[in-house]
Design a protein around this motif. Sequence first.
Motif, PDB file in Angstrom:
ATOM      1  N   GLY A 145      16.265   2.573  10.049  1.00  0.00           N
ATOM      2  CA  GLY A 145      17.153   2.662   8.902  1.00  0.00           C
ATOM      3  C   GLY A 145      16.820   1.733   7.757  1.00  0.00           C
ATOM      4  N   ASP A 146      16.606   0.446   8.047  1.00  0.00           N
ATOM      5  CA  ASP A 146      16.378  -0.530   6.984  1.00  0.00           C
ATOM      6  C   ASP A 146      15.141  -0.185   6.151  1.00  0.00           C
ATOM      7  N   GLY A 147      14.057   0.167   6.816  1.00  0.00           N
ATOM      8  CA  GLY A 147      12.841   0.498   6.098  1.00  0.00           C
ATOM      9  C   GLY A 147      12.994   1.731   5.233  1.00  0.00           C
ATOM     10  N   LEU A 148      13.669   2.742   5.758  1.00  0.00           N
ATOM     11  CA  LEU A 148      13.911   3.950   4.976  1.00  0.00           C
ATOM     12  C   LEU A 148      14.719   3.647   3.722  1.00  0.00           C
ATOM     13  N   VAL A 149      15.792   2.886   3.897  1.00  0.00           N
ATOM     14  CA  VAL A 149      16.656   2.555   2.755  1.00  0.00           C
ATOM     15  C   VAL A 149      15.880   1.781   1.693  1.00  0.00           C
ATOM     16  N   LYS A 150      15.154   0.757   2.116  1.00  0.00           N
ATOM     17  CA  LYS A 150      14.467  -0.093   1.145  1.00  0.00           C
ATOM     18  C   LYS A 150      13.318   0.633   0.455  1.00  0.00           C
ATOM     19  N   PHE A 151      12.497   1.334   1.223  1.00  0.00           N
ATOM     20  CA  PHE A 151      11.337   1.985   0.616  1.00  0.00           C
ATOM     21  C   PHE A 151      11.761   3.137  -0.297  1.00  0.00           C
ATOM     22  N   LEU A 152      12.571   4.050   0.215  1.00  0.00           N
ATOM     23  CA  LEU A 152      12.996   5.180  -0.605  1.00  0.00           C
ATOM     24  C   LEU A 152      13.814   4.697  -1.801  1.00  0.00           C
ATOM     25  N   GLY A 153      14.651   3.686  -1.567  1.00  0.00           N
ATOM     26  CA  GLY A 153      15.449   3.146  -2.663  1.00  0.00           C
ATOM     27  C   GLY A 153      14.595   2.517  -3.749  1.00  0.00           C
ATOM     28  N   LYS A 154      13.564   1.789  -3.348  1.00  0.00           N
ATOM     29  CA  LYS A 154      12.666   1.163  -4.318  1.00  0.00           C
ATOM     30  C   LYS A 154      11.976   2.212  -5.181  1.00  0.00           C
ATOM     31  N   MET A 155      11.492   3.288  -4.551  1.00  0.00           N
ATOM     32  CA  MET A 155      10.802   4.324  -5.311  1.00  0.00           C
ATOM     33  C   MET A 155      11.773   5.082  -6.217  1.00  0.00           C
ATOM     34  N   ALA A 156      12.981   5.330  -5.733  1.00  0.00           N
ATOM     35  CA  ALA A 156      13.977   6.025  -6.547  1.00  0.00           C
ATOM     36  C   ALA A 156      14.400   5.172  -7.735  1.00  0.00           C
ATOM     37  N   GLU A 157      14.540   3.880  -7.504  1.00  0.00           N
ATOM     38  CA  GLU A 157      14.942   2.969  -8.572  1.00  0.00           C
ATOM     39  C   GLU A 157      13.925   2.967  -9.706  1.00  0.00           C
ATOM     40  N   LYS A 158      12.649   3.122  -9.342  1.00  0.00           N
ATOM     41  CA  LYS A 158      11.586   3.163 -10.350  1.00  0.00           C
ATOM     42  C   LYS A 158      11.363   4.576 -10.891  1.00  0.00           C
ATOM     43  N   MET A 215       0.820  -1.204   0.000  1.00  0.00           N
ATOM     44  CA  MET A 215       0.000   0.000   0.000  1.00  0.00           C
ATOM     45  C   MET A 215       0.859   1.260   0.000  1.00  0.00           C
ATOM     46  N   LEU A 216       1.960   1.244   0.753  1.00  0.00           N
ATOM     47  CA  LEU A 216       2.844   2.413   0.766  1.00  0.00           C
ATOM     48  C   LEU A 216       3.396   2.702  -0.629  1.00  0.00           C
ATOM     49  N   VAL A 217       3.789   1.656  -1.319  1.00  0.00           N
ATOM     50  CA  VAL A 217       4.306   1.836  -2.679  1.00  0.00           C
ATOM     51  C   VAL A 217       3.226   2.404  -3.590  1.00  0.00           C
ATOM     52  N   GLN A 218       2.013   1.880  -3.472  1.00  0.00           N
ATOM     53  CA  GLN A 218       0.938   2.356  -4.336  1.00  0.00           C
ATOM     54  C   GLN A 218       0.635   3.839  -4.081  1.00  0.00           C
ATOM     55  N   PHE A 219       0.549   4.213  -2.821  1.00  0.00           N
ATOM     56  CA  PHE A 219       0.277   5.617  -2.498  1.00  0.00           C
ATOM     57  C   PHE A 219       1.405   6.516  -3.014  1.00  0.00           C
ATOM     58  N   ALA A 220       2.654   6.056  -2.866  1.00  0.00           N
ATOM     59  CA  ALA A 220       3.789   6.858  -3.331  1.00  0.00           C
ATOM     60  C   ALA A 220       3.762   7.037  -4.846  1.00  0.00           C
ATOM     61  N   GLU A 221       3.346   5.999  -5.551  1.00  0.00           N
ATOM     62  CA  GLU A 221       3.241   6.112  -7.010  1.00  0.00           C
ATOM     63  C   GLU A 221       2.202   7.150  -7.412  1.00  0.00           C
ATOM     64  N   TRP A 222       1.052   7.129  -6.751  1.00  0.00           N
ATOM     65  CA  TRP A 222       0.009   8.110  -7.066  1.00  0.00           C
ATOM     66  C   TRP A 222       0.460   9.523  -6.714  1.00  0.00           C
ATOM     67  N   ASP A 223       1.142   9.664  -5.569  1.00  0.00           N
ATOM     68  CA  ASP A 223       1.634  10.985  -5.175  1.00  0.00           C
ATOM     69  C   ASP A 223       2.627  11.521  -6.197  1.00  0.00           C
TER      70      ASP A 223
END
Length: 469
Positions: free
Chosen positions: A326-339, A278-286
Amino acid sequence: MKPFLDDNFLLQSSIAEELYHNYAKDLPIIDYHNHLPPQEVAENKKFKNITEIWLQGDHYKWRAMRANGIPEEYITGQASDRDKFRQWSETVPYTLRNPLYHWTHLELQRYFGVHDLLGPDTADNIFDRATSMLQDEQMRVHGLLEQMKVEVICTTDDPIDSLEYHQAYNEKPGNFAMYPAFRPDKAMSPEIPEVFNTYVEKLAAASNSDINTFQHYLDALKSRHDFFAAQGCCVSDHGLSHLYADDYTATEIAAIFDQVRSGKTLNTDQLNKFKSAMLVQFAEWDHEKNWVQQFHVGAFRNTNTGALQKLGPDTGFDSIGDYRQGDGLVKFLGKMAEKDQLGKTILYNLNAADNDLFAAMAGNFNDGSIAGKMQYGSAWWFHDQKDGMTKQINSLSNIGLISRFVGMLTDSRSFLSFPRHEYFRRLLCNIFAEDVVNGELPNDTKWIGKIIQDICYYNAKAYFPFPKK
């Protein structure tokens, strides 16, 4: 010895006085995150007395009163408004060195012209004076906000909210703008199936759709995201213990949704995957809409289960959490940046032990496309006070660019909370001035004054894509 709360409160040098009075003091306020009730704004509410506007819903004051031995009857109970105010007045002298002491007297000065200290001996006089002033038409909600030079407020709203009061206000707008902020916390919280399923049914009604599958669920939420955008929304917000970033597949999430819809409780692994998706989906829409996404992380909520059952949530029993961030920040922000779907982002932490972590993490994901794209957000909740603000400012200064900071917000449910912007501005000016006095910054008040103005107002004005009037 300096007088208490005079014109140069918190300003410890002539340079600090010049920076505040000549550069920061008179700037408008963009309050991009608060919990003000939109209905009261739209209806330009008149408050019957100071207790109603000042004590109702203020869990900061409630916590202090409980710590001072005040019975619940005078806090959230059935005591009269005058008696509740008297008990708060009994407590105030014991709040020395708590930010409530400063906030209380700043608010009494700025809104009511009261320079007396609040205590048992002054309680009735101040209650009567403030209550009398609140009957003036200029002391309704609109007048209070205009008095503080508020230009924009962003409320905090669930996807199923009708936004009818935002619409009503915008039909005949006043001298400030009010926009909703998209806060979908309940939409990603299936811990208790019956609660989540009730929410899904409300979402179905709000979106005028049937929700039988996970894709239907996403479609309904997307329609609400679009609806919020049509009402001028350009900000989202999430209140989380930490950022969720587990790996998952679309098939897994669809099955998890079906399971919770059938009334079955999810295990921890399933919960984390659903929240991550859900976090990824919301970030994509934002990102798609160029919204600013905010993440308030680290609260340990509803710690007193007995009080939760008796009084409900948001009554003053939340705390600072010690979650791993730290781990969650790295993975989530990194995933969105990668895309290439990481939009403007503000990160707020509640545990001061994480200050440097968050300041550094924000800097990891700047990409040169926008000045200050990734923000380490202002000191929040337990830390929006002198020490907490100073630590946040210093961490950001040491690790990022304080000059690109979008500044302060109230995060408040009270229409009397806007002197918190003044408090921040005074402190900011004093911190810069202290460096000048110590020879750590050049004595260039014109340039430093510009930086301070940017932090207090202009950076936020440029950063948030508010609709053009």
